[in-house]
Design a protein around this motif. Sequence first.
Motif, mmCIF file in Angstrom:
data_model
loop_
_atom_site.group_PDB
_atom_site.id
_atom_site.type_symbol
_atom_site.label_atom_id
_atom_site.label_comp_id
_atom_site.label_asym_id
_atom_site.label_seq_id
_atom_site.Cartn_x
_atom_site.Cartn_y
_atom_site.Cartn_z
ATOM 1 N N ALA A 4 25.398 52.257 66.759
ATOM 2 C CA ALA A 4 25.982 52.967 65.619
ATOM 3 C C ALA A 4 27.498 52.877 65.740
ATOM 4 O O ALA A 4 28.056 52.959 66.839
ATOM 5 C CB ALA A 4 25.526 54.417 65.616
ATOM 6 N N ASN A 5 28.158 52.657 64.598
ATOM 7 C CA ASN A 5 29.623 52.618 64.595
ATOM 8 C C ASN A 5 30.134 53.261 63.309
ATOM 9 O O ASN A 5 29.346 53.734 62.493
ATOM 10 C CB ASN A 5 30.139 51.178 64.777
ATOM 11 N N ALA A 6 31.450 53.272 63.119
ATOM 12 C CA ALA A 6 32.055 53.945 61.966
ATOM 13 C C ALA A 6 31.615 53.332 60.635
ATOM 14 O O ALA A 6 31.601 54.014 59.619
ATOM 15 C CB ALA A 6 33.581 53.900 62.075
ATOM 16 N N HIS B 50 25.647 48.126 64.027
ATOM 17 C CA HIS B 50 25.801 46.743 64.471
ATOM 18 C C HIS B 50 24.486 46.357 65.131
ATOM 19 O O HIS B 50 24.012 47.037 66.038
ATOM 20 C CB HIS B 50 26.962 46.630 65.470
ATOM 21 N N LEU B 51 23.887 45.263 64.665
ATOM 22 C CA LEU B 51 22.609 44.791 65.204
ATOM 23 C C LEU B 51 22.796 43.447 65.884
ATOM 24 O O LEU B 51 23.512 42.575 65.378
ATOM 25 C CB LEU B 51 21.571 44.614 64.089
ATOM 26 N N LEU C 14 24.631 41.313 63.093
ATOM 27 C CA LEU C 14 24.629 41.818 61.714
ATOM 28 C C LEU C 14 25.324 43.168 61.689
ATOM 29 O O LEU C 14 25.198 43.960 62.628
ATOM 30 C CB LEU C 14 23.200 41.996 61.192
ATOM 31 N N GLN C 15 26.009 43.442 60.599
ATOM 32 C CA GLN C 15 26.621 44.754 60.383
ATOM 33 C C GLN C 15 26.024 45.304 59.096
ATOM 34 O O GLN C 15 25.900 44.589 58.101
ATOM 35 C CB GLN C 15 28.140 44.633 60.250
ATOM 36 N N CYS C 16 25.625 46.579 59.105
ATOM 37 C CA CYS C 16 25.079 47.178 57.887
ATOM 38 C C CYS C 16 25.519 48.628 57.791
ATOM 39 O O CYS C 16 25.775 49.274 58.792
ATOM 40 C CB CYS C 16 23.555 47.069 57.856
ATOM 41 N N LEU D 291 17.829 53.024 69.535
ATOM 42 C CA LEU D 291 18.720 54.098 69.090
ATOM 43 C C LEU D 291 18.427 55.412 69.810
ATOM 44 O O LEU D 291 18.849 56.480 69.381
ATOM 45 C CB LEU D 291 18.574 54.305 67.570
ATOM 46 N N SER D 292 17.648 55.328 70.897
ATOM 47 C CA SER D 292 17.233 56.508 71.674
ATOM 48 C C SER D 292 16.436 57.500 70.844
ATOM 49 O O SER D 292 16.546 58.713 71.004
ATOM 50 C CB SER D 292 18.450 57.203 72.305
#
Length: 173
Positions: free
Chosen positions: A68-70, A74-75, A82-84, A102-103
């Motif tokens: 997870a990012n801002a 990011h995969l 990939l960014q989504c 993602l825990s």
Amino acid sequence: GAGMEIEWLEGSALRDRAPWLGPGVCAATFCAEEGFGNPLLAGRAIAAAVVKAGAMLIPRTEVCGVTANARGFHLETPRGPLQCGALVIASGAWSGDVARLLSVELPVQLRVNMLSVTEPCGPVMDRLVTHARRNLTLKQLPPGTCLIGGGWQGRGDLGSGRKELDYELLAQN
């Protein structure tokens, strides 16, 4: 209690509504809103709808890592990163594996549903039939074939993709 209209049928009301049920059936419920969907057709329709709505689908691509990012997520995949902005986990039986990246623990189980398909025949039944005490469903498709199935499970393995029938359980159909 959930807002579904369900009608209790017995005697002549049952025979009028479902004359194809055997004489041993003494009562049934009827719900006009009940039905079934062919998962092979439904999956394609859902995929087409989400693409039409602007989503990107990349079938048969393993997700090796998720961060997870801002900007969203990011995969990492074998086809490249990939960014989504939003992520929907729709990996079927592998959804639990993706969620763990993602825990998140999802209670996903592998199920190998078994069913029998008859030769095509003339109209037999015009509704989905389920049995209250056993794992049984019956439905007739437009070409005339009848699907006989329920909760009897075969065996399978996610890693190898192997699926096997359990002939003793299948015979219960």
